[in-house]
Design an enzyme around this catalytic site. Structure first.
Site, PDB file in Angstrom:
ATOM      1  N   HIS A   1       0.837  -1.209   0.000  1.00  0.00           N
ATOM      2  CA  HIS A   1       0.000   0.000   0.000  1.00  0.00           C
ATOM      3  C   HIS A   1       0.871   1.258   0.000  1.00  0.00           C
ATOM      4  CE1 HIS A   1      -3.084  -2.772   2.179  1.00  0.00           C
ATOM      5  NE2 HIS A   1      -2.889  -3.120   0.918  1.00  0.00           N
TER       6      HIS A   1
ATOM      7  N   HIS B   1      -9.484  -2.103  -4.275  1.00  0.00           N
ATOM      8  CA  HIS B   1      -8.326  -2.466  -3.455  1.00  0.00           C
ATOM      9  C   HIS B   1      -7.390  -3.418  -4.209  1.00  0.00           C
ATOM     10  CE1 HIS B   1      -5.860  -2.657   0.059  1.00  0.00           C
ATOM     11  NE2 HIS B   1      -5.680  -3.932  -0.239  1.00  0.00           N
TER      12      HIS B   1
ATOM     13  N   ASP C   1      -3.437  -2.862  -4.725  1.00  0.00           N
ATOM     14  CA  ASP C   1      -2.379  -3.871  -4.521  1.00  0.00           C
ATOM     15  C   ASP C   1      -1.533  -4.041  -5.779  1.00  0.00           C
ATOM     16  OD1 ASP C   1      -2.964  -4.491  -1.893  1.00  0.00           O
ATOM     17  OD2 ASP C   1      -4.190  -6.239  -2.379  1.00  0.00           O
TER      18      ASP C   1
ATOM     19  N   HIS D   1      -1.219 -10.849  -5.482  1.00  0.00           N
ATOM     20  CA  HIS D   1       0.198 -10.524  -5.288  1.00  0.00           C
ATOM     21  C   HIS D   1       1.120 -11.467  -6.066  1.00  0.00           C
ATOM     22  CE1 HIS D   1      -0.614  -7.432  -2.441  1.00  0.00           C
ATOM     23  NE2 HIS D   1      -1.145  -8.242  -1.557  1.00  0.00           N
TER      24      HIS D   1
END
Ligand SMILES: [Zn+2]
Length: 317
Positions: free
Chosen positions: A88, A247, A251, A274
Site C-alpha cells: 500500500h 483495493h 495492490d 500478489h
C-alpha cells in the site's frame, strides 16, 4: 533557446519528498507497533527500506528481485533482513509520483494504518514533493507480456495512448465479490480519488486459520473490511460499492511499483493477486525486447506523454 526553455519546462523530472514524514502504527500480520520515517532521497536511487531495529540497519531495495513472499502480502528480503506488507505504501509512491525515498522502520512490517493507502497519500501531500535533476524514465510497452495461471491472468499490452490504463476484473464465489471491474486511464487524480482509500479485505471464516498461521495478528475492523457469508461486519459498510476491486487495483499498483519505473501501456487483469502481479514484474525484466525506456514529457500532473507523442502534438499545433 525557446525550444530549450520549453523542453526544460515540460521535461518530466524525478521527484522525492520535500519534507520528512514520521508515523507509527501496527503491522497487519505481525501485530507489532512500528515507528516509520520516510526521508527524501537523491535521483535514480529509487525506494529503499532500512530496518533500524537490526544490527547495522540493513537496507532492502524495493525491487521485484528482492520479493521473497507473496502470501497474503508482499514481502521483500535482502541478506536476511525482511520487510513485509509494503504494497500500500509502494502504491502510494507510484500513484503520487514519488520516485525516490528512504523508508526507515524499527520493525518487520509497514504499519497498515486503516488498511488503505489514504494515510500515506495524505502524508505525502502534506510533506510536498520536489523535482530532482534526473529525468524520469518510463517503460514503454512495445509487445504483449502475459502471465496466466489457471483461469487467472494479467497482461501488459502496448497502448496507443500516452500513459497507463488499467482494466481489472474480479469474480469470486461470494455475493459481495462477484463480477466487479475497474477500468480507467491511470493518473494521480484517479489514484487519489478512486483507489487510495479502498481498504484491504478478508473473510471471517479465514481469520482463525490466518491467526493459527501467525498472520493477521494486527487485523481488526479498524484496518480491514471483514466479510461473513452474508454481511459486511464493519459498522460503516463500504467506502465504494466496488471497494474490493479497487483495493485489488491498489495492490497491483504497489506490486508493479517494484518494477522500478512507471509504465506506459495497458494492464488487463482477471482475478490477479500478489503472486501473479509479482510474476508480471519479473517477466517484464526477463523480456527486455518487449519494452523500451523513454524519458518523458508531461502535459500535466499525472498524464504523461512520451517525447515523440508530445512532439507530434506540438508539431500539429
Ligand atoms: Zn492490499
Amino acid at each position: 533557446m525557446a525550444c530549450l526553455l520549453l523542453h526544460t519546462a515540460i521535461m518530466m523530472m524525478q521527484q522525492t519528498l520535500k519534507n520528512i514524514i514520521e508515523f507509527r502504527g501496527v503491522g497487519l500480520h505481525t501485530g507489532r507497533e512500528v515507528n516509520a520515517r520516510i526521508v527524501p532521497s537523491c535521483g535514480d536511487s529509487g525506494i529503499t527500506f532500512f530496518r533500524r531495529d537490526l544490527p547495522g540497519a540493513p537496507a532492502i531495495r524495493a525491487v521485484s528481485s528482492n520479493v521473497i513472499s507473496t502470501s497474503y502480502a508482499t514481502t521483500l528480503g535482502s541478506r536476511g533482513a525482511t520487510v513485509s506488507t509494503i504494497e500500500h505504501l509502494m502504491a502510494a509512491f507510484y500513484g503520487m509520483g514519488v520516485d525516490n525515498a528512504i523508508v526507515e522502520l524499527d520493525g518487520p512490517e509497514v504499519p497498515i494504518l486503516d488498511g488503505s493507502a489514504t494515510g500515506f497519500v495524505g502524508m505525502i501531500e502534506s510533506a510536498g514533493l520536489v523535482h530532482l535533476s534526473s529525468p524520469r524514465r518510463y517503460m514503454v510497452v512495445k509487445k504483449p507480456i502475459k502471465v496466466i495461471e489457471d483461469d487467472k491472468y494479467i497482461f501488459l499490452l502496448p497502448s496507443d495512448g500516452s500513459g497507463l490504463s488499467i482494466n481489472y476484473s474480479i469474480d469470486f464465489a461470494h455475493p459481495f465479490l462477484a463480477k466487479q471491474s475497474f477500468s480507467r486511464p491511470f493518473s494521480r487524480d484517479v489514484f487519489r480519488k478512486e483507489l487510495g482509500s479502498a481498504r484491504t479485505f478478508g473473510f471471517l471464516k479465514d481469520v482463525e486459520m490466518m491467526r493459527a498461521n501467525g498472520l493477521a495478528k494486527g487485523g481488526s475492523l479498524e484496518n480491514a473490511i471483514v466479510i461473513s457469508d452474508t454481511e459486511i461486519l464493519n459498522e460503516g459498510g463500504l467506502r465504494y460499492p466496488d471497494e474490493f476491486v479497487r483495493h485489488k487495483v491498489l495492490d497491483l499498483m504497489g506490486d508493479i511499483a517494484l518494477v522500478g519505473a512507471p509504465l506506459i501501456g495497458n494492464i488487463v487483469a482477471y482475478r490477479s493477486g500478489h503472486a501473479l502481479n509479482h510474476r508480471l514484474a519479473q517477466e517484464i525484466w526477463r523480456k527486455p525486447g518487449k519494452w523500451e525506456f523513454m524519458e518523458s514529457l508531461s502535459w500535466d500532473d499525472g498524464i504523461h506523454a512520451p517525447a515523440p507523442v508530445l512532439m507530434e502534438k506540438m508539431a500539429s499545433l
